[in-house]
Design a protein around this motif. Structure first.
Motif, PDB file in Angstrom:
ATOM      1  N   LYS A  70       0.825  -1.219   0.000  1.00 15.12           N
ATOM      2  CA  LYS A  70       0.000   0.000   0.000  1.00 15.12           C
ATOM      3  C   LYS A  70       0.856   1.264   0.000  1.00 15.12           C
ATOM      4  O   LYS A  70       0.495   2.245  -0.656  1.00 15.12           O
ATOM      5  CB  LYS A  70      -0.956  -0.016   1.185  1.00 15.12           C
ATOM      6  CG  LYS A  70      -2.053  -1.051   0.999  1.00 15.12           C
ATOM      7  CD  LYS A  70      -3.143  -0.915   2.005  1.00 15.12           C
ATOM      8  CE  LYS A  70      -4.237  -1.896   1.636  1.00 15.12           C
ATOM      9  NZ  LYS A  70      -5.534  -1.406   2.021  1.00 15.12           N
ATOM     10  N   SER A 124      -1.519  -2.489  -6.364  1.00 18.03           N
ATOM     11  CA  SER A 124      -2.632  -3.410  -6.156  1.00 18.03           C
ATOM     12  C   SER A 124      -2.057  -4.812  -5.968  1.00 18.03           C
ATOM     13  O   SER A 124      -0.868  -5.056  -6.230  1.00 18.03           O
ATOM     14  CB  SER A 124      -3.563  -3.399  -7.376  1.00 18.03           C
ATOM     15  OG  SER A 124      -2.891  -3.959  -8.497  1.00 18.03           O
ATOM     16  N   GLN A 125      -2.894  -5.729  -5.527  1.00 14.01           N
ATOM     17  CA  GLN A 125      -2.433  -7.116  -5.426  1.00 14.01           C
ATOM     18  C   GLN A 125      -2.038  -7.639  -6.803  1.00 14.01           C
ATOM     19  O   GLN A 125      -1.069  -8.385  -6.924  1.00 14.01           O
ATOM     20  CB  GLN A 125      -3.513  -8.002  -4.800  1.00 14.01           C
ATOM     21  CG  GLN A 125      -3.688  -7.778  -3.325  1.00 14.01           C
ATOM     22  CD  GLN A 125      -4.706  -8.705  -2.701  1.00 14.01           C
ATOM     23  OE1 GLN A 125      -5.472  -9.371  -3.393  1.00 14.01           O
ATOM     24  NE2 GLN A 125      -4.723  -8.745  -1.383  1.00 14.01           N
TER      25      GLN A 125
END
Length: 70
Positions: free
Chosen positions: A18, A23-24
Motif C-alpha cells: 500500500k 494493487s495485489q
C-alpha cells in the motif's frame, strides 16, 4: 488456525504494498505469484517458502532484514 507470525508477515506485505500504491495484481506481476496467493499471504493463510520471501523483498527493493521489521 492462523499462526500469529503469518498474520504479522501478511500485514507487513500489505503495508509495503500500500505504501508503494500497488494493487495485489501489480504485486503479483512484480513477483510472478498469482494474485490469489498474494491475498492469502496478506491474510496469514499461507506460509511462504524462504525463496518466496526473498522474492517479496526484491520486489519491494528492500533487504530481508527490512522486510522483517514487523
Amino acid at each position: 488456525m492462523k499462526q500469529p507470525i503469518l498474520i504479522k508477515f501478511g500485514q507487513r506485505i500489505r503495508e509495503l504494498r500500500k505504501v508503494r500504491n500497488l494493487s495485489q495484481e501489480q504485486l503479483a506481476e512484480l513477483t510472478g505469484f498469482h494474485r490469489n496467493y498474494i491475498g492469502m499471504i496478506e491474510r496469514g493463510e499461507r506460509n511462504p517458502a524462504l525463496i518466496n520471501i526473498e522474492i517479496f523483498a526484491n520486489a519491494f527493493e528492500i533487504s530481508l532484514s527490512e522486510l522483517f521489521e514487523i
